[in-house]
Design a protein around this motif. Structure first.
Motif, PDB file in Angstrom:
ATOM      1  N   PHE A   9       1.073  15.172   9.225  1.00 40.53           N
ATOM      2  CA  PHE A   9       1.529  13.974   8.515  1.00 40.53           C
ATOM      3  C   PHE A   9       1.200  12.721   9.313  1.00 40.53           C
ATOM      4  O   PHE A   9       0.657  11.743   8.780  1.00 40.53           O
ATOM      5  CB  PHE A   9       3.035  14.032   8.250  1.00 40.53           C
ATOM      6  N   TRP A  10       1.537  12.714  10.622  1.00 37.71           N
ATOM      7  CA  TRP A  10       1.291  11.523  11.442  1.00 37.71           C
ATOM      8  C   TRP A  10      -0.208  11.233  11.559  1.00 37.71           C
ATOM      9  O   TRP A  10      -0.619  10.063  11.531  1.00 37.71           O
ATOM     10  CB  TRP A  10       1.899  11.688  12.829  1.00 37.71           C
ATOM     11  N   GLU A  11      -1.003  12.258  11.693  1.00 36.75           N
ATOM     12  CA  GLU A  11      -2.455  12.038  11.798  1.00 36.75           C
ATOM     13  C   GLU A  11      -2.975  11.320  10.570  1.00 36.75           C
ATOM     14  O   GLU A  11      -3.764  10.360  10.660  1.00 36.75           O
ATOM     15  CB  GLU A  11      -3.175  13.371  11.989  1.00 36.75           C
ATOM     16  N   ARG A  12      -2.534  11.760   9.408  1.00 30.72           N
ATOM     17  CA  ARG A  12      -2.993  11.137   8.161  1.00 30.72           C
ATOM     18  C   ARG A  12      -2.432   9.728   8.003  1.00 30.72           C
ATOM     19  O   ARG A  12      -3.159   8.798   7.644  1.00 30.72           O
ATOM     20  CB  ARG A  12      -2.582  12.016   6.968  1.00 30.72           C
ATOM     21  N   ALA A  13      -1.129   9.596   8.270  1.00 30.92           N
ATOM     22  CA  ALA A  13      -0.485   8.288   8.079  1.00 30.92           C
ATOM     23  C   ALA A  13      -1.046   7.245   9.027  1.00 30.92           C
ATOM     24  O   ALA A  13      -1.294   6.091   8.634  1.00 30.92           O
ATOM     25  CB  ALA A  13       1.025   8.426   8.272  1.00 30.92           C
ATOM     26  N   LEU A  14      -1.277   7.629  10.273  1.00 31.85           N
ATOM     27  CA  LEU A  14      -1.824   6.691  11.242  1.00 31.85           C
ATOM     28  C   LEU A  14      -3.259   6.313  10.896  1.00 31.85           C
ATOM     29  O   LEU A  14      -3.672   5.158  11.051  1.00 31.85           O
ATOM     30  CB  LEU A  14      -1.760   7.288  12.647  1.00 31.85           C
TER      31      LEU A  14
ATOM     32  N   ALA B 100      -3.152   3.837   8.183  1.00 33.37           N
ATOM     33  CA  ALA B 100      -2.674   2.530   8.654  1.00 33.37           C
ATOM     34  C   ALA B 100      -3.650   1.859   9.603  1.00 33.37           C
ATOM     35  O   ALA B 100      -3.416   0.752  10.061  1.00 33.37           O
ATOM     36  CB  ALA B 100      -1.320   2.700   9.343  1.00 33.37           C
ATOM     37  N   GLY B 101      -4.716   2.568   9.943  1.00 35.18           N
ATOM     38  CA  GLY B 101      -5.701   2.011  10.850  1.00 35.18           C
ATOM     39  C   GLY B 101      -5.316   2.112  12.302  1.00 35.18           C
ATOM     40  O   GLY B 101      -5.777   1.338  13.141  1.00 35.18           O
ATOM     41  N   GLY B 102      -4.417   3.068  12.616  1.00 33.47           N
ATOM     42  CA  GLY B 102      -3.981   3.236  14.009  1.00 33.47           C
ATOM     43  C   GLY B 102      -2.768   2.374  14.288  1.00 33.47           C
ATOM     44  O   GLY B 102      -2.482   1.411  13.585  1.00 33.47           O
TER      45      GLY B 102
END
Length: 368
Positions: free
Chosen positions: A357-362, A365-367
């Motif tokens: 989830f975090w990998e996709r969300a970040l 968001a562009g990091g």
């Protein structure tokens, strides 16, 4: 009123980019007000009567506050962003022309604009960069596992090295600090912030909260306070977001004014829904209420499933994008107080779900 006043014939105390604003004015009363606002924001300004001749102060300052009396003296200065023209005469229509002449981004009239200016100066003092990726987790029905998933997301984020704050927005949930095994940990809880107005310092907030499992936690105490005014909720969450990294919020299923303030600051919402028809029906109502404020709401489905349902079907019924299938894990279904927190096992299925989830969300968001 105290301030770091550098006269044009003096060498600046330090070279390079300063942390406080540059003030350009000869108006003693206006200067007193601006120094007062800088002090309230925790910033130490540099003061000049005109454009600094040496040291690059005009170009290096993160924010420049030009008094209306000083427009003529800064007219020939290099154009840059972050210039605010400050005056007092609300009826002076010519102030906009003068702002254009010096390339000001904003025109501010005192005293009406004081709070905006304090916030802007404090942003400079804190060195605000990219705000935290802020994720809210809410259950489609009671017992859906939202609080446990919120804890797992926060634990995973902290393990990946992100500055992480876990916010318990449900005063009737029993306290996320308990779920993390830190109910006796030193630090402030929500009732301590009930009187907050205006701006809360991000650094001071972070340092005041309990630190558990490498993350900060804002939870509830065991007292009688079960509500915090919406303006306090807004100030606290805004301060948390300014610190960058990740903020995870465990949301109640009822939407009041305080929760609406949280929803307005979320980047992503996760609706946790068990794979059963009654839960889907209940989640539909929650999604309808949340969707009035939050644009990006996704569904995370938890098994086991009623015959005929799967994660994709639940997402279709709710007309929401699918965040994924929350794995069946004992830590999610029956969290045990005093044991390792949800998501602590880096190779466990729940932690893997959170990592993806975090990998996709970040990435979206562009990091951070």
């Amino acid at each position: 009123m105290a301030g770091a006043i550098t006269h044009d014939n003096e060498q600046p105390a330090a070279e390079g980019r300063q942390s406080g604003p540059l003030i350009v004015t000869e108006d003693a009363d206006l200067l007193d007000d601006l120094l007062r606002l800088c002090a309230a924001a925790g910033a130490t300004p540099e003061v000049h009567h005109g454009v600094p001749e040496r040291g690059g102060g005009w170009e290096a300052a993160p924010l420049v506050l030009v008094g209306d009396d000083a427009v003529r003296r800064v007219r020939g200065a290099a154009r840059r962003r972050g210039v605010v023209l400050v005056g007092r005469d609300q009826d002076d229509s010519g102030v906009w022309r003068r702002a254009v002449e010096i390339g000001a981004d904003h025109v501010l009239m005192l005293p009406d604009g004081e709070q905006w200016l304090v916030d802007r100066i404090a942003d400079v003092a804190e060195g605000v960069g990219r705000p935290a990726l802020t994720v809210g987790v809410i259950g489609g029905r009671g017992g859906a596992g939202a609080s446990t998933l919120a804890c797992a997301l926060a634990v995973t984020s902290a393990r990946e090295g992100l500055r992480t704050l876990l916010v318990d927005a449900d005063p009737l949930g029993g306290g996320l600090d308990v779920l993390l095994g830190g109910e006796t940990a030193d630090g402030l809880r929500w009732p301590a912030f009930a009187a907050s107005r205006g701006r809360v310092g991000g650094g001071a907030l972070e340092e005041s909260l309990p630190k558990l499992h490498s993350l900060r936690v804002l939870s509830w105490d065991r007292g009688d306070c079960v509500a915090v005014p919406p303006q306090a909720v807004r100030a606290v969450l805004a301060a948390a977001r300014r610190r960058g990294g990740a903020v995870v919020v465990d949301l109640p299923r009822r939407i009041d004014d305080g929760v609406a303030e949280v929803l307005a600051q979320l980047d992503v919402g996760i609706l946790v829904v068990p794979g059963e028809l009654r839960a889907v029906a209940a989640a539909g109502r929650v999604a309808s209420a949340v969707g009035m404020v939050l644009r990006d709401l996704r569904v995370a489905v938890r098994g086991p499933y009623t015959p005929g349902l799967d994660d994709h079907e639940v997402a279709r019924l709710l007309n929401l994008p699918l965040a994924g299938e929350v794995p069946v894990e004992s830590a999610l279904a029956r969290p045990q107080e005093g044991k390792a927190p949800p998501g602590a096992a880096a190779r466990g299925p729940l932690a893997r779900f959170c990592t993806v989830f975090w990998e996709r969300a970040l990435a979206e968001a562009g990091g951070v």
